[in-house]
Design a protein around this motif. Structure first.
Motif, PDB file in Angstrom:
ATOM      1  N   LEU A 193      -4.324   3.028  -1.870  1.00  0.00           N
ATOM      2  CA  LEU A 193      -5.500   3.214  -1.024  1.00  0.00           C
ATOM      3  C   LEU A 193      -6.643   2.316  -1.493  1.00  0.00           C
ATOM      4  N   ARG A 194      -7.059   1.426  -0.658  1.00  0.00           N
ATOM      5  CA  ARG A 194      -8.235   0.583  -0.876  1.00  0.00           C
ATOM      6  C   ARG A 194      -8.133  -0.229  -2.176  1.00  0.00           C
ATOM      7  N   LYS A 195      -7.023  -0.902  -2.336  1.00  0.00           N
ATOM      8  CA  LYS A 195      -6.834  -1.744  -3.510  1.00  0.00           C
ATOM      9  C   LYS A 195      -7.911  -2.818  -3.598  1.00  0.00           C
ATOM     10  N   ASP A 196      -8.196  -3.488  -2.498  1.00  0.00           N
ATOM     11  CA  ASP A 196      -9.200  -4.552  -2.509  1.00  0.00           C
ATOM     12  C   ASP A 196     -10.576  -4.009  -2.878  1.00  0.00           C
ATOM     13  N   HIS A 197     -10.877  -2.804  -2.402  1.00  0.00           N
ATOM     14  CA  HIS A 197     -12.163  -2.189  -2.760  1.00  0.00           C
ATOM     15  C   HIS A 197     -12.238  -1.940  -4.262  1.00  0.00           C
ATOM     16  N   TYR A 198     -11.138  -1.470  -4.841  1.00  0.00           N
ATOM     17  CA  TYR A 198     -11.113  -1.227  -6.285  1.00  0.00           C
ATOM     18  C   TYR A 198     -11.354  -2.526  -7.057  1.00  0.00           C
ATOM     19  N   ARG A 221      -9.046   4.710  -9.129  1.00  0.00           N
ATOM     20  CA  ARG A 221      -8.468   4.501  -7.797  1.00  0.00           C
ATOM     21  C   ARG A 221      -7.373   5.534  -7.577  1.00  0.00           C
ATOM     22  N   ASP A 389     -16.908   4.854  -4.939  1.00  0.00           N
ATOM     23  CA  ASP A 389     -16.810   5.449  -3.602  1.00  0.00           C
ATOM     24  C   ASP A 389     -15.515   6.239  -3.453  1.00  0.00           C
TER      25      ASP A 389
END
Length: 462
Positions: A193-198, A221, A389
């Protein structure tokens, strides 16, 4: 012999809360598997169970049902609220010398200023603690089962007798049922989930640390897993019991959700006036041979980044012990703490409890440690809210128990997952410092995912 609850001596009737009485009754139960008792509890109350096994495997607790539930109250300090309410009920406790102390078990969320955005943690408020209706304890080769019952009624004999029948049914079922299956569930899908955000969050935090906003910030994450069918909590507990023998194994159920894990990290233990904690920070993977394992361990002991991370934790925890203990001691240098999938830097701390100190004061002062939050703590928490987040829920937060005598133990709920029928969410993080590399931090989280991923039937090779 069963005592009569409506014929108590007058001295026992005089309690701090004249309208509430807290009864407990203990019997010896012979040989019972704690996981079988936990599983038998599904036939009594499937949605309100807990499980706890300490890291040394010298004590196991299982709770079935809720005789009492305590949660946080808006506008009040959650640690003080739980402690005050627990003391309130302990003042109403009626027990004989042979009866074991009732246990209050539960946990806190990592951050009480959680986002109001809906998340998977819908069943877990900022604090959730319970006294079980049926309490099993295995310690020193002895298996005890207690009934805990709280009532504001004057006539309680009928209700208590019904609980005795349920207790006997639980014990019988636990003794005769087949062993709990540790067969791994079949995974239908796994999603990062949301690797790029991490990765971007790690980059942003590193830059802010380089400009002096903080010294260290922990960023986490999560993974999401979907199974082919519903997964029973007892099965995953059996898996971690088989695989994570040097960890605190825990599970907390509320409704359809079950939070469980196998953590190497003790936050605080209080036993007979002594306080114990462990500074655990800095990690590296296990080797495939004894020689490689030692090589990795030596590398960890000599690594500047990990030693600095560890020292932050040592300074913070010894500071808390200095304020809450009459005296304390700490090892001068870390050793290696090795569990199945990972090895950590580890420094034990021990102290003599201060006259006015309590386990909840330690939890309040110690959480979050630099290993799970950062340095300085208030700044790190704000940066986590801004950049991570993520609603961590009870991941990386205190989970554990205390009893009516003030003894107890809390661990830090890492290496953990939240299970809901045929879905699970796994959590992992790492400490970000000035020279952190996002890709290296990302790879380290996979090592930390491994224990729960394996327990749930997954692997790092797809």
């Amino acid at each position: 012999m069963n005592r009569k609850l409506t014929d108590l001596p007058s001295r026992e009737r005089t309690v701090a809360m004249p309208h509430v009485r807290f009864f407990t009754e203990t019997i010896e139960a012979g040989g019972i598997s704690p996981l079988s008792f936990f599983e038998a509890g599904a036939f009594i109350d499937e949605s309100q169970r807990f499980y706890w096994e300490n890291a040394s495997k010298t004590m196991t607790l299982v709770g079935i049902g809720h005789a009492l539930t305590l949660t946080d109250e808006p506008g009040k300090d959650r640690y003080d609220t739980i402690e005050a309410n627990w003391k309130h009920y302990c003042d109403a406790l009626i027990k004989e010398e042979k009866d074991m102390d009732p246990v209050l078990f539960g946990g806190f969320s990592f951050d009480e200023k959680r986002s109001s955005t809906p998340s998977e943690w819908e069943n877990f408020p900022n604090a959730l603690f319970a006294v079980p209706t049926f309490q099993l304890k295995i310690e020193n080769g002895q298996t005890l089962v207690a009934i805990n019952f709280i009532s504001d009624e004057s006539e309680t004999a009928i209700q208590f007798e019904a609980l005795r029948k349920q207790r006997d049914q639980l014990i019988h079922m636990a003794q005769v049922q087949e062993s709990i299956s540790a067969e791994k569930p079949a995974i239908l899908a796994m999603q990062e989930l949301r690797k790029d955000h991490y990765l971007e969050a790690v980059k942003q935090i590193t830059e802010k640390i380089q400009t002096g906003e903080a010294e260290k910030v922990v960023i986490a994450r999560k993974l999401a897993i979907q199974f082919e069918q519903s997964v029973r909590p007892a099965s995953v507990l059996q898996s971690i019991a088989n695989e994570q023998r040097d960890s605190y194994n825990f599970g907390l159920e509320n409704g359809s959700q079950f939070f469980f894990g196998a953590t190497p990290e003790r936050l605080i233990e209080i036993k007979d006036g002594q306080a114990f904690s462990a500074c655990v920070a800095g990690s590296i993977k296990r080797g495939t041979s004894a020689e490689q394992d030692q090589q990795f361990g030596d590398e960890l002991l000599g690594d500047k980044k990990n030693r600095e991370e560890h020292q932050y934790v040592v300074e913070m925890i010894t500071g808390v012990f200095d304020s809450l203990c009459a005296s304390y001691t700490a090892a001068t240098r870390p050793k290696l703490l090795k569990v199945r999938d990972i090895q950590h830097l580890h420094t034990p701390v021990q102290g003599k409890l201060g006259a006015e100190s309590s386990i909840f004061q330690f939890v309040k002062s110690l959480h979050p440690t630099p290993a799970l939050g950062g340095v300085p703590a208030p700044v790190a928490m704000e940066l986590i809210r801004q950049e991570e987040d993520l609603d961590r829920g009870y991941y990386a937060a205190p989970i554990g128990w205390t009893d009516a005598s003030g003894n107890g133990e809390f661990a830090v709920a890492i290496r953990s997952a939240l299970l809901e029928t045929d879905n699970a969410w796994l959590y992992a993080g790492g400490g970000i410092v000035a020279d952190s590399d996002p890709i290296e931090e990302y790879e380290e989280t996979w090592v930390k995912f491994r224990p729960m991923l394996r327990a749930l039937g997954g692997s790092l090779n797809g």
